[in-house]
Design a protein around this motif. Structure first.
Motif, PDB file in Angstrom:
ATOM      1  N   LEU A  31       0.831  -1.205   0.000  1.00  0.00           N
ATOM      2  CA  LEU A  31       0.000   0.000   0.000  1.00  0.00           C
ATOM      3  C   LEU A  31       0.868   1.259   0.000  1.00  0.00           C
ATOM      4  CD1 LEU A  31      -2.909   1.210   0.215  1.00  0.00           C
ATOM      5  CD2 LEU A  31      -2.403   1.451   2.628  1.00  0.00           C
ATOM      6  N   ILE A  32       1.914   1.270   0.789  1.00  0.00           N
ATOM      7  CA  ILE A  32       2.836   2.407   0.824  1.00  0.00           C
ATOM      8  C   ILE A  32       3.449   2.612  -0.561  1.00  0.00           C
ATOM      9  CG2 ILE A  32       5.049   3.226   1.738  1.00  0.00           C
ATOM     10  CD1 ILE A  32       4.261   1.764   4.392  1.00  0.00           C
ATOM     11  N   GLN A  33       3.872   1.524  -1.186  1.00  0.00           N
ATOM     12  CA  GLN A  33       4.481   1.607  -2.513  1.00  0.00           C
ATOM     13  C   GLN A  33       3.501   2.173  -3.538  1.00  0.00           C
ATOM     14  OE1 GLN A  33       3.946  -0.777  -5.368  1.00  0.00           O
ATOM     15  NE2 GLN A  33       5.368   0.448  -6.556  1.00  0.00           N
ATOM     16  N   VAL A  34       2.255   1.733  -3.497  1.00  0.00           N
ATOM     17  CA  VAL A  34       1.242   2.220  -4.434  1.00  0.00           C
ATOM     18  C   VAL A  34       0.970   3.709  -4.213  1.00  0.00           C
ATOM     19  CG1 VAL A  34      -1.220   2.057  -5.001  1.00  0.00           C
ATOM     20  CG2 VAL A  34       0.169  -0.014  -4.817  1.00  0.00           C
ATOM     21  N   ARG A  39       1.613   9.304  -6.108  1.00  0.00           N
ATOM     22  CA  ARG A  39       1.901  10.698  -5.786  1.00  0.00           C
ATOM     23  C   ARG A  39       3.138  11.220  -6.496  1.00  0.00           C
ATOM     24  NH1 ARG A  39       2.773  15.434  -4.794  1.00  0.00           N
ATOM     25  NH2 ARG A  39       2.445  16.487  -2.820  1.00  0.00           N
ATOM     26  N   TRP A  40       4.216  10.422  -6.522  1.00  0.00           N
ATOM     27  CA  TRP A  40       5.494  10.901  -7.055  1.00  0.00           C
ATOM     28  C   TRP A  40       6.015  10.107  -8.249  1.00  0.00           C
ATOM     29  CZ3 TRP A  40       5.392  11.422  -1.537  1.00  0.00           C
ATOM     30  CH2 TRP A  40       5.493  12.742  -1.121  1.00  0.00           C
ATOM     31  N   GLN A  41       5.282   9.124  -8.723  1.00  0.00           N
ATOM     32  CA  GLN A  41       5.722   8.281  -9.825  1.00  0.00           C
ATOM     33  C   GLN A  41       7.072   7.614  -9.526  1.00  0.00           C
ATOM     34  OE1 GLN A  41       4.631  11.661 -10.621  1.00  0.00           O
ATOM     35  NE2 GLN A  41       2.664  10.622 -10.542  1.00  0.00           N
ATOM     36  N   TRP A  48      13.116   5.887  -3.608  1.00  0.00           N
ATOM     37  CA  TRP A  48      12.479   6.719  -2.590  1.00  0.00           C
ATOM     38  C   TRP A  48      13.506   7.530  -1.813  1.00  0.00           C
ATOM     39  CZ3 TRP A  48       8.892   2.581   0.021  1.00  0.00           C
ATOM     40  CH2 TRP A  48       7.907   2.194  -0.894  1.00  0.00           C
ATOM     41  N   GLN A  49      13.023   8.657  -1.304  1.00  0.00           N
ATOM     42  CA  GLN A  49      13.778   9.477  -0.369  1.00  0.00           C
ATOM     43  C   GLN A  49      13.013   9.468   0.954  1.00  0.00           C
ATOM     44  OE1 GLN A  49      14.392  13.366  -2.033  1.00  0.00           O
ATOM     45  NE2 GLN A  49      14.842  12.513  -4.055  1.00  0.00           N
ATOM     46  N   ARG A  50      13.657   9.988   1.986  1.00  0.00           N
ATOM     47  CA  ARG A  50      13.026  10.028   3.299  1.00  0.00           C
ATOM     48  C   ARG A  50      11.703  10.786   3.245  1.00  0.00           C
ATOM     49  NH1 ARG A  50      11.806  12.951   7.382  1.00  0.00           N
ATOM     50  NH2 ARG A  50      11.865  12.126   9.490  1.00  0.00           N
ATOM     51  N   LYS A  51      11.654  11.858   2.462  1.00  0.00           N
ATOM     52  CA  LYS A  51      10.442  12.687   2.404  1.00  0.00           C
ATOM     53  C   LYS A  51       9.220  11.906   1.913  1.00  0.00           C
ATOM     54  CE  LYS A  51      10.969  14.549  -2.245  1.00  0.00           C
ATOM     55  NZ  LYS A  51      11.092  15.770  -3.035  1.00  0.00           N
ATOM     56  N   HIS A  52       9.434  10.899   1.079  1.00  0.00           N
ATOM     57  CA  HIS A  52       8.302  10.132   0.570  1.00  0.00           C
ATOM     58  C   HIS A  52       7.640   9.326   1.689  1.00  0.00           C
ATOM     59  CE1 HIS A  52      10.843  10.482  -3.212  1.00  0.00           C
ATOM     60  NE2 HIS A  52       9.783  11.247  -3.407  1.00  0.00           N
ATOM     61  N   LEU A  53       8.449   8.678   2.497  1.00  0.00           N
ATOM     62  CA  LEU A  53       7.894   7.904   3.612  1.00  0.00           C
ATOM     63  C   LEU A  53       7.331   8.818   4.694  1.00  0.00           C
ATOM     64  CD1 LEU A  53      10.601   5.116   3.768  1.00  0.00           C
ATOM     65  CD2 LEU A  53       8.246   4.898   2.981  1.00  0.00           C
ATOM     66  N   ALA A  54       7.993   9.946   4.939  1.00  0.00           N
ATOM     67  CA  ALA A  54       7.479  10.903   5.921  1.00  0.00           C
ATOM     68  C   ALA A  54       6.125  11.442   5.456  1.00  0.00           C
ATOM     69  CB  ALA A  54       8.474  12.038   6.125  1.00  0.00           C
ATOM     70  N   TRP A  55       5.991  11.720   4.166  1.00  0.00           N
ATOM     71  CA  TRP A  55       4.714  12.189   3.625  1.00  0.00           C
ATOM     72  C   TRP A  55       3.628  11.155   3.870  1.00  0.00           C
ATOM     73  CZ3 TRP A  55       2.058   9.582  -0.244  1.00  0.00           C
ATOM     74  CH2 TRP A  55       0.886  10.206  -0.695  1.00  0.00           C
ATOM     75  N   PHE A  56       3.950   9.892   3.608  1.00  0.00           N
ATOM     76  CA  PHE A  56       2.947   8.853   3.818  1.00  0.00           C
ATOM     77  C   PHE A  56       2.492   8.821   5.267  1.00  0.00           C
ATOM     78  CE2 PHE A  56       1.514   4.639   4.916  1.00  0.00           C
ATOM     79  CZ  PHE A  56       0.562   4.421   3.948  1.00  0.00           C
ATOM     80  N   LEU A  57       3.445   8.842   6.197  1.00  0.00           N
ATOM     81  CA  LEU A  57       3.093   8.772   7.619  1.00  0.00           C
ATOM     82  C   LEU A  57       2.300  10.001   8.073  1.00  0.00           C
ATOM     83  CD1 LEU A  57       6.386   7.360   9.158  1.00  0.00           C
ATOM     84  CD2 LEU A  57       4.191   6.178   8.945  1.00  0.00           C
ATOM     85  N   GLU A  58       2.641  11.169   7.578  1.00  0.00           N
ATOM     86  CA  GLU A  58       2.006  12.404   8.041  1.00  0.00           C
ATOM     87  C   GLU A  58       0.692  12.714   7.343  1.00  0.00           C
ATOM     88  OE1 GLU A  58       4.917  15.489   7.644  1.00  0.00           O
ATOM     89  OE2 GLU A  58       6.382  14.337   8.807  1.00  0.00           O
ATOM     90  N   HIS A  59       0.626  12.485   6.042  1.00  0.00           N
ATOM     91  CA  HIS A  59      -0.538  12.943   5.294  1.00  0.00           C
ATOM     92  C   HIS A  59      -1.520  11.848   4.904  1.00  0.00           C
ATOM     93  CE1 HIS A  59       1.003  16.985   5.047  1.00  0.00           C
ATOM     94  NE2 HIS A  59       2.183  16.462   4.793  1.00  0.00           N
ATOM     95  N   ARG A  60      -1.043  10.665   4.630  1.00  0.00           N
ATOM     96  CA  ARG A  60      -1.957   9.606   4.232  1.00  0.00           C
ATOM     97  C   ARG A  60      -2.587   8.905   5.429  1.00  0.00           C
ATOM     98  NH1 ARG A  60      -4.468  10.114   0.138  1.00  0.00           N
ATOM     99  NH2 ARG A  60      -4.780   7.903  -0.079  1.00  0.00           N
TER     100      ARG A  60
END
Length: 91
Positions: A31-34, A39-41, A48-60
């Protein structure tokens, strides 16, 4: 045509615990990968960068209760470990 990313193969080296726990991490990792791909293709965790996982945790996960957020947090830590990154995340 490229093959879809195999999260089970990617996480195989870092997955431990019961069958149910491993299955939960695989489901959540997929689900995280999808979500990041939409969002970022960025199709694979290797890009991935750290910001991608942080975005998932904070916004999704902002509408989820504390327990699901914690379980996703554990999966994110596994992903970072598999990527051999020293990323820190907060709940």
């Amino acid at each position: 045509m490229s093959k879809p990313f195999d999260m089970e193969l990617f996480l195989a080296s870092v997955l431990t615990g019961s069958h149910a726990t491993r299955q939960r991490h695989l489901r959540q990792g997929t689900l995280i990968q999808v979500e990041i791909a939409n969002r970022w293709q960025r199709e694979t965790p290797w890009t991935w960068q750290r910001k991608h996982l942080a975005w998932f945790l904070e916004h999704r996960l902002n509408r989820h209760s504390e327990m699901p957020r914690y379980y996703y947090f554990l999966t994110v830590r596994l992903l970072a470990r598999r990527l051999q990154k020293t990323w820190e995340f907060t709940l």
